[in-house]
Design a protein around this motif. Sequence first.
Motif, PDB file in Angstrom:
ATOM      1  N   ASN A  72       2.887  -5.467   6.169  1.00  0.00           N
ATOM      2  CA  ASN A  72       2.425  -6.187   4.221  1.00  0.00           C
ATOM      3  C   ASN A  72       1.550  -5.226   3.251  1.00  0.00           C
ATOM      4  O   ASN A  72       1.633  -5.286   2.372  1.00  0.00           O
ATOM      5  CB  ASN A  72       2.656  -7.800   4.249  1.00  0.00           C
ATOM      6  CG  ASN A  72       3.720  -8.374   4.397  1.00  0.00           C
ATOM      7  OD1 ASN A  72       4.367  -7.991   4.591  1.00  0.00           O
ATOM      8  ND2 ASN A  72       2.612  -9.376   4.531  1.00  0.00           N
ATOM      9  N   LYS A  73       0.312  -4.951   4.441  1.00  0.00           N
ATOM     10  CA  LYS A  73      -0.209  -3.868   3.886  1.00  0.00           C
ATOM     11  C   LYS A  73       0.183  -2.563   3.339  1.00  0.00           C
ATOM     12  O   LYS A  73      -0.158  -1.562   2.353  1.00  0.00           O
ATOM     13  CB  LYS A  73      -1.901  -3.680   5.060  1.00  0.00           C
ATOM     14  CG  LYS A  73      -2.670  -3.371   3.957  1.00  0.00           C
ATOM     15  CD  LYS A  73      -4.466  -3.316   5.173  1.00  0.00           C
ATOM     16  CE  LYS A  73      -4.961  -2.286   4.444  1.00  0.00           C
ATOM     17  NZ  LYS A  73      -6.283  -2.930   5.757  1.00  0.00           N
ATOM     18  N   LEU A  74       0.813  -2.161   3.957  1.00  0.00           N
ATOM     19  CA  LEU A  74       1.546   0.058   4.216  1.00  0.00           C
ATOM     20  C   LEU A  74       3.063  -0.793   2.556  1.00  0.00           C
ATOM     21  O   LEU A  74       2.759   0.100   2.186  1.00  0.00           O
ATOM     22  CB  LEU A  74       2.406  -0.763   5.223  1.00  0.00           C
ATOM     23  CG  LEU A  74       2.616   1.285   5.163  1.00  0.00           C
ATOM     24  CD1 LEU A  74       1.522   1.895   4.547  1.00  0.00           C
ATOM     25  CD2 LEU A  74       3.606   1.836   6.607  1.00  0.00           C
ATOM     26  N   VAL A  75       3.377  -2.286   3.432  1.00  0.00           N
ATOM     27  CA  VAL A  75       4.183  -2.363   1.700  1.00  0.00           C
ATOM     28  C   VAL A  75       3.626  -1.763   0.433  1.00  0.00           C
ATOM     29  O   VAL A  75       4.038  -1.542  -0.601  1.00  0.00           O
ATOM     30  CB  VAL A  75       5.080  -3.151   1.912  1.00  0.00           C
ATOM     31  CG1 VAL A  75       6.108  -3.984   1.332  1.00  0.00           C
ATOM     32  CG2 VAL A  75       5.655  -3.481   3.183  1.00  0.00           C
ATOM     33  N   ALA A  76       1.810  -3.017   0.552  1.00  0.00           N
ATOM     34  CA  ALA A  76       1.844  -3.083  -0.708  1.00  0.00           C
ATOM     35  C   ALA A  76       0.980  -1.304  -1.187  1.00  0.00           C
ATOM     36  O   ALA A  76       0.971  -1.129  -2.735  1.00  0.00           O
ATOM     37  CB  ALA A  76       0.418  -3.898  -0.279  1.00  0.00           C
ATOM     38  N   HIS A  77       0.866  -0.950   0.189  1.00  0.00           N
ATOM     39  CA  HIS A  77      -0.304   0.222  -0.410  1.00  0.00           C
ATOM     40  C   HIS A  77       1.896   1.314  -1.315  1.00  0.00           C
ATOM     41  O   HIS A  77       1.131   2.112  -1.798  1.00  0.00           O
ATOM     42  CB  HIS A  77      -0.531   1.099   1.039  1.00  0.00           C
ATOM     43  CG  HIS A  77      -1.376   2.444   0.890  1.00  0.00           C
ATOM     44  ND1 HIS A  77      -1.894   3.562   0.111  1.00  0.00           N
ATOM     45  CD2 HIS A  77      -0.138   3.704   0.780  1.00  0.00           C
ATOM     46  CE1 HIS A  77      -2.159   4.072  -0.204  1.00  0.00           C
ATOM     47  NE2 HIS A  77      -1.234   4.991  -0.024  1.00  0.00           N
ATOM     48  N   GLU A  78       2.678   1.530  -0.529  1.00  0.00           N
ATOM     49  CA  GLU A  78       3.764   1.869  -1.130  1.00  0.00           C
ATOM     50  C   GLU A  78       4.758   2.186  -2.394  1.00  0.00           C
ATOM     51  O   GLU A  78       4.353   2.829  -3.177  1.00  0.00           O
ATOM     52  CB  GLU A  78       5.164   2.227   0.269  1.00  0.00           C
ATOM     53  CG  GLU A  78       4.684   2.833   0.969  1.00  0.00           C
ATOM     54  CD  GLU A  78       5.384   3.745   1.388  1.00  0.00           C
ATOM     55  OE1 GLU A  78       7.214   3.468   1.497  1.00  0.00           O
ATOM     56  OE2 GLU A  78       5.550   3.267   3.891  1.00  0.00           O
ATOM     57  N   LEU A  79       4.000   0.778  -2.520  1.00  0.00           N
ATOM     58  CA  LEU A  79       4.351  -0.196  -4.361  1.00  0.00           C
ATOM     59  C   LEU A  79       3.659   0.417  -4.636  1.00  0.00           C
ATOM     60  O   LEU A  79       3.313  -0.108  -5.893  1.00  0.00           O
ATOM     61  CB  LEU A  79       4.846  -1.125  -3.970  1.00  0.00           C
ATOM     62  CG  LEU A  79       6.436  -1.385  -3.291  1.00  0.00           C
ATOM     63  CD1 LEU A  79       6.837  -2.709  -2.727  1.00  0.00           C
ATOM     64  CD2 LEU A  79       7.494  -0.048  -3.555  1.00  0.00           C
ATOM     65  N   ARG A  80       2.728   0.461  -4.482  1.00  0.00           N
ATOM     66  CA  ARG A  80       1.398   0.355  -5.571  1.00  0.00           C
ATOM     67  C   ARG A  80       0.722  -0.734  -6.332  1.00  0.00           C
ATOM     68  O   ARG A  80       0.638  -0.663  -7.479  1.00  0.00           O
ATOM     69  CB  ARG A  80       0.704   2.063  -6.377  1.00  0.00           C
ATOM     70  CG  ARG A  80       1.132   2.290  -5.964  1.00  0.00           C
ATOM     71  CD  ARG A  80       1.382   3.688  -6.871  1.00  0.00           C
ATOM     72  NE  ARG A  80       1.138   5.011  -6.506  1.00  0.00           N
ATOM     73  CZ  ARG A  80       1.148   6.201  -7.050  1.00  0.00           C
ATOM     74  NH1 ARG A  80       0.702   6.199  -8.074  1.00  0.00           N
ATOM     75  NH2 ARG A  80       0.928   7.921  -6.522  1.00  0.00           N
ATOM     76  N   VAL A  81       0.538  -2.375  -5.204  1.00  0.00           N
ATOM     77  CA  VAL A  81       0.582  -3.547  -5.454  1.00  0.00           C
ATOM     78  C   VAL A  81      -0.631  -4.270  -4.662  1.00  0.00           C
ATOM     79  O   VAL A  81      -0.345  -3.487  -3.898  1.00  0.00           O
ATOM     80  CB  VAL A  81       1.776  -4.589  -5.575  1.00  0.00           C
ATOM     81  CG1 VAL A  81       3.153  -3.258  -6.799  1.00  0.00           C
ATOM     82  CG2 VAL A  81       2.575  -4.315  -4.257  1.00  0.00           C
ATOM     83  N   SER A  82      -0.488  -5.780  -5.082  1.00  0.00           N
ATOM     84  CA  SER A  82      -1.306  -5.626  -3.961  1.00  0.00           C
ATOM     85  C   SER A  82      -0.838  -6.394  -2.735  1.00  0.00           C
ATOM     86  O   SER A  82       0.399  -6.559  -2.989  1.00  0.00           O
ATOM     87  CB  SER A  82      -2.511  -6.981  -5.036  1.00  0.00           C
ATOM     88  OG  SER A  82      -1.281  -8.555  -4.822  1.00  0.00           O
ATOM     89  N   GLU A  83      -1.389  -6.673  -1.966  1.00  0.00           N
ATOM     90  CA  GLU A  83      -0.598  -7.433  -0.657  1.00  0.00           C
ATOM     91  C   GLU A  83      -0.493  -8.423  -0.466  1.00  0.00           C
ATOM     92  O   GLU A  83       0.689  -8.987  -0.791  1.00  0.00           O
ATOM     93  CB  GLU A  83      -1.871  -7.163   0.418  1.00  0.00           C
ATOM     94  CG  GLU A  83      -1.071  -8.027   2.151  1.00  0.00           C
ATOM     95  CD  GLU A  83      -1.783  -7.926   2.880  1.00  0.00           C
ATOM     96  OE1 GLU A  83      -1.849  -8.057   4.011  1.00  0.00           O
ATOM     97  OE2 GLU A  83      -2.785  -6.729   3.259  1.00  0.00           O
ATOM     98  N   GLN A  84      -0.518  -9.972  -1.899  1.00  0.00           N
ATOM     99  CA  GLN A  84      -0.654 -11.059  -2.146  1.00  0.00           C
ATOM    100  C   GLN A  84       0.923 -10.804  -2.504  1.00  0.00           C
ATOM    101  O   GLN A  84       1.101 -12.343  -3.338  1.00  0.00           O
ATOM    102  CB  GLN A  84      -2.018 -11.364  -2.610  1.00  0.00           C
ATOM    103  CG  GLN A  84      -3.122 -12.401  -2.543  1.00  0.00           C
ATOM    104  CD  GLN A  84      -2.670 -12.771  -1.149  1.00  0.00           C
ATOM    105  OE1 GLN A  84      -1.996 -13.796  -1.316  1.00  0.00           O
ATOM    106  NE2 GLN A  84      -3.522 -12.167   0.284  1.00  0.00           N
ATOM    107  N   THR A  85       1.110  -9.949  -3.512  1.00  0.00           N
ATOM    108  CA  THR A  85       2.251  -9.981  -4.294  1.00  0.00           C
ATOM    109  C   THR A  85       3.316  -9.528  -3.384  1.00  0.00           C
ATOM    110  O   THR A  85       4.530  -9.679  -3.985  1.00  0.00           O
ATOM    111  CB  THR A  85       1.820  -8.339  -6.014  1.00  0.00           C
ATOM    112  OG1 THR A  85       0.772  -8.959  -6.443  1.00  0.00           O
ATOM    113  CG2 THR A  85       3.154  -8.226  -6.141  1.00  0.00           C
ATOM    114  N   VAL A  86       3.073  -8.635  -2.318  1.00  0.00           N
ATOM    115  CA  VAL A  86       4.200  -8.890  -1.543  1.00  0.00           C
ATOM    116  C   VAL A  86       4.313  -9.354  -0.576  1.00  0.00           C
ATOM    117  O   VAL A  86       5.581 -10.040  -0.725  1.00  0.00           O
ATOM    118  CB  VAL A  86       3.602  -7.325  -0.706  1.00  0.00           C
ATOM    119  CG1 VAL A  86       4.809  -7.332   0.631  1.00  0.00           C
ATOM    120  CG2 VAL A  86       3.831  -6.100  -1.201  1.00  0.00           C
TER     121      VAL A  86
END
Length: 208
Positions: free
Chosen positions: A163-177
Amino acid sequence: MTSKPIRILVADDHVLLRQGIAGIVAPEPDLEIVGEAANGAEAVAAFERMRPDITLMDLQMPVLPGIEAISRIRDLAPNARIIVLTTYPGDVQAVKALKAGAYGYLLKSSLIDELLTAIRTVHGGRRFIPADVAQEIALHSAEEPLSDREVEILTLVSAGKANKLVAHELRVSEQTVKAHLRTIFQKLGVSDRTQAVTTALRRGIINL
């Protein structure tokens, strides 16, 4: 007076599959392959040049995806008869293809048994959809589809990204993911990431 054979264009990026189709069609006096294409752009150009009666179209092709090629061919000829060739039995890809203008949907695993019937059925003006694919479409027809963002997240998850890496790639928060994943689980009727990816692959929502 002998009727003219059904003229067929085969669009698939695998030469062995094109050869296999040619082998199935060759003994049939009422069928004739008039052209081949190895990508979506070639398929559109070949259709415009040859105006075949039936176009066999792979969905997963380079240069121009099959869905887009179908749409462009239908823009050129609204009555074009197109049969999708695919390895994906899932309902999502089938619905996309049919909405784009395909008249038939044929699994590559069923070519030997169903190709000739599909060609003649679609040429006669009727749709050809295998029973198992039609059942999948009916089963999920009332469900809310995944949004583009949800598909994007699930695609990254399918690549094994946390989730953390997904959030980083999409430039959103981990909570959003995490919130998106909860919605994805609910829509797909699953309880974890592995089940979500497995279900999405089976239904053709994502591709590896």
